[in-house]
Scaffold this motif. Sequence first.
Motif, PDB file in Angstrom:
ATOM      1  N   ALA A  17       0.764  -1.243   0.100  1.00  9.46           N
ATOM      2  CA  ALA A  17      -0.521  -0.227   0.064  1.00  9.46           C
ATOM      3  C   ALA A  17       0.839   1.131  -0.269  1.00  9.46           C
ATOM      4  N   TRP A  18       2.037   1.416   0.924  1.00  8.80           N
ATOM      5  CA  TRP A  18       2.532   2.280   0.853  1.00  8.80           C
ATOM      6  C   TRP A  18       3.422   2.523  -0.459  1.00  8.80           C
ATOM      7  N   LEU A  19       4.207   1.589  -0.754  1.00  5.12           N
ATOM      8  CA  LEU A  19       4.915   1.556  -2.637  1.00  5.12           C
ATOM      9  C   LEU A  19       3.549   1.848  -3.516  1.00  5.12           C
ATOM     10  N   VAL A  73       3.248   4.672  -7.676  1.00  3.35           N
ATOM     11  CA  VAL A  73       2.558   4.226  -8.454  1.00  3.35           C
ATOM     12  C   VAL A  73       1.151   5.233  -9.140  1.00  3.35           C
ATOM     13  N   ASP A  74       0.343   5.318  -7.824  1.00  4.12           N
ATOM     14  CA  ASP A  74      -0.594   5.777  -7.981  1.00  4.12           C
ATOM     15  C   ASP A  74      -0.798   6.195  -6.282  1.00  4.12           C
ATOM     16  N   GLY A  99     -12.492  -2.817  -7.937  1.00  5.89           N
ATOM     17  CA  GLY A  99     -10.677  -2.633  -7.354  1.00  5.89           C
ATOM     18  C   GLY A  99      -9.807  -3.592  -7.943  1.00  5.89           C
ATOM     19  N   THR A 100      -8.168  -2.984  -8.057  1.00  2.70           N
ATOM     20  CA  THR A 100      -6.960  -3.851  -8.460  1.00  2.70           C
ATOM     21  C   THR A 100      -6.444  -4.123  -7.127  1.00  2.70           C
ATOM     22  N   PRO A 101      -6.929  -5.578  -6.859  1.00  4.07           N
ATOM     23  CA  PRO A 101      -6.250  -6.785  -6.127  1.00  4.07           C
ATOM     24  C   PRO A 101      -4.524  -6.565  -5.775  1.00  4.07           C
ATOM     25  N   LYS A 114       6.540  -5.549 -11.673  1.00  2.00           N
ATOM     26  CA  LYS A 114       5.582  -5.240 -12.506  1.00  2.00           C
ATOM     27  C   LYS A 114       5.329  -3.966 -13.195  1.00  2.00           C
ATOM     28  N   TYR A 115       6.009  -3.106 -12.360  1.00  2.07           N
ATOM     29  CA  TYR A 115       5.432  -1.113 -12.108  1.00  2.07           C
ATOM     30  C   TYR A 115       6.976  -1.075 -12.111  1.00  2.07           C
ATOM     31  N   ASP A 116       7.995  -2.255 -12.142  1.00  8.00           N
ATOM     32  CA  ASP A 116       9.381  -1.656 -12.929  1.00  8.00           C
ATOM     33  C   ASP A 116      10.268   0.047 -11.928  1.00  8.00           C
ATOM     34  N   LEU A 117      10.302  -0.627 -10.890  1.00  2.19           N
ATOM     35  CA  LEU A 117      10.704   0.767  -9.860  1.00  2.19           C
ATOM     36  C   LEU A 117      12.065   0.313  -9.199  1.00  2.19           C
TER      37      LEU A 117
END
Length: 139
Positions: A17-19, A24-25, A44-46, A69-72
């Motif tokens: 959730a923090w990340l 991301v959002d 929602g997105t799980p 997934k988000y290339d972080l």
Amino acid sequence: MLWVTRPRPHVDGAACAWLIRRFVDPEATFGFADDLDTVLTLGGTPFAMPAVELGARDGACAFERTIAKYDLAEPALEELAALVHDAELDDGLYPTAEAPGVDAVVRGLRATADDDNDFLVAVAPVFEGLYAWFLQQED
């Protein structure tokens, strides 16, 4: 966007959730559901749930899968991912000295929160502080 995880999230769900909100959002809102059918009803997105793309599987925790997934990928987040993995999965893959303390702090904050969204707000500075600490280690 609505992001949904299990009720009473632990280290992995809280860290995700923090990340998500941090990288991301920034406008993310969070919901909680016991199963994927309820997630789909909420729209929602799980994340950090069984059998979802951003869930723990194949030896990786949800935090690690979200980074991928988000290339972080960056050194400080990779260090934090090892800590989250150790605190959540305790499989000996990435033993970290901090994991037991993070586990205790997360459990304590969860015990003091009135609801799961309050918990995510309360625990976010823990992950922000750990991230900042890992960033300083890079210098």
